[in-house]
Design an enzyme around this catalytic site. Structure first.
Site, PDB file in Angstrom:
ATOM      1  N   HIS A 132       4.761 -12.830   9.479  1.00  0.00           N
ATOM      2  CA  HIS A 132       6.042 -12.130   9.629  1.00  0.00           C
ATOM      3  C   HIS A 132       6.971 -12.528   8.475  1.00  0.00           C
ATOM      4  CE1 HIS A 132       9.258 -10.056  11.677  1.00  0.00           C
ATOM      5  NE2 HIS A 132      10.039 -11.097  11.434  1.00  0.00           N
TER       6      HIS A 132
ATOM      7  N   GLU B 134       4.184 -15.235   1.352  1.00  0.00           N
ATOM      8  CA  GLU B 134       3.225 -14.820   2.387  1.00  0.00           C
ATOM      9  C   GLU B 134       1.800 -14.955   1.875  1.00  0.00           C
ATOM     10  OE1 GLU B 134       3.981 -11.079   4.446  1.00  0.00           O
ATOM     11  OE2 GLU B 134       6.022 -11.080   3.694  1.00  0.00           O
TER      12      GLU B 134
HETATM   13  C1  GRF Z   1       4.257  -8.083   5.157  1.00  0.00           C
HETATM   14  O1  GRF Z   1       5.573  -8.322   4.720  1.00  0.00           O
HETATM   15  C2  GRF Z   1       4.012  -8.733   6.489  1.00  0.00           C
HETATM   16  O2  GRF Z   1       4.704  -9.935   6.653  1.00  0.00           O
HETATM   17  C3  GRF Z   1       4.551  -7.705   7.455  1.00  0.00           C
HETATM   18  O3  GRF Z   1       4.175  -6.471   6.899  1.00  0.00           O
HETATM   19  C4  GRF Z   1       4.045  -6.605   5.482  1.00  0.00           C
HETATM   20  C5  GRF Z   1       2.668  -6.145   5.132  1.00  0.00           C
HETATM   21  O4  GRF Z   1       2.456  -6.116   3.740  1.00  0.00           O
HETATM   22  N1  GRF Z   1       4.046  -7.940   8.787  1.00  0.00           N
HETATM   23  P1  GRF Z   1       0.978  -5.937   3.178  1.00  0.00           P
HETATM   24  O5  GRF Z   1       0.401  -4.701   3.860  1.00  0.00           O
HETATM   25  O6  GRF Z   1       0.187  -7.153   3.514  1.00  0.00           O
HETATM   26  O7  GRF Z   1       1.136  -5.738   1.710  1.00  0.00           O
END
Ligand code: GRF
Length: 211
Positions: free
Chosen positions: A111, A176
């Site tokens: 998240h 992330e």
């Molecule tokens: C990311 O920011 C994740 O945290 C959220 O949705 C986005 C997905 O990005 N749940 P991606 O598809 O991994 O590029």
């Protein structure tokens, strides 16, 4: 240690999925990715899976008359894959209670905010709107609530004066891409213990990359 089977659920771009593919390829996660499951036949994540030779399972939300039927189909695909871990990496639906119960301790979500602040959609926009000075990302196990399960890893970024949703999201996304593979690695090394709301992280062996 036997290599774990992991599966990824993604609805769109799939950059976190790519970060996981790349970390496995570099030998940083003792796992093999046994499938990408998506609710969206147009998801770019599908291209990434094909390129990496990962089987794709499309459970098209729009093809089912009611949410229950979709959930049943999704649950069947998940059970058939019999993965050790299912990772929600930009999977844009809330999983039904049946799936969450069945796969307790085997569902992980990423998240783009420091939970419990700013759950749900547009977390980066929410953070900017609130005026916080730091934000970040959270990897957590999934429970019945929305973005509310036990926290595995969090990392933060400073919110700069000139930030808008796009620039803040980009900096959080870079975090992330580090945190999600790290959390998966800990799971695959059998180092995560869910203890009520807390996730305890067992120490690594002498060969762990963080040593
Ligand atoms: C990311 O920011 C994740 O945290 C959220 O949705 C986005 C997905 O990005 N749940 P991606 O598809 O991994 O590029």
């Amino acid at each position: 240690m036997p290599v774990k089977r992991i599966a990824v659920l993604a609805s769109g771009r799939g950059s976190n999925f790519q970060a996981v593919i790349d970390a496995i390829a570099r030998g940083e996660i003792p796992a093999s990715c046994c499938g990408l499951i998506t609710d969206n036949a147009g998801a770019y994540a599908i291209e990434r899976a094909k390129k990496a030779g990962i089987p794709v399972y499309i459970v098209d939300y729009g093809a089912y008359p009611v949410k229950d039927a979709y959930e049943q189909a999704l649950c069947r695909v998940m059970k058939d894959l019999s993965a050790d871990l299912y990772i929600l990496a930009g999977y844009m639906r809330i999983l039904g209670g049946g799936i969450v119960k069945h796969f307790h301790g085997q569902l992980m979500n990423i998240h783009p905010a420091l939970l419990p602040g700013f759950p749900g959609l547009h977390a980066q926009r929410q953070a900017l709107g609130y005026g916080v000075k730091v934000s970040g990302c959270t990897v957590h196990f999934v429970d019945e609530g929305m973005d509310s399960g036990p926290v595995i890893i969090q990392a933060c970024v400073r919110v700069e004066e000139e930030d808008d949703e796009e620039t803040l999201s980009a900096r959080i996304l870079a975090l992330e891409h580090r945190c999600l593979p790290e959390a998966i690695r800990l799971f695959c090394e059998d180092r995560l213990i869910i203890d009520g709301r807390r996730v305890r992280i067992l120490p690594g062996s002498a060969t762990s990359p963080e040593r």
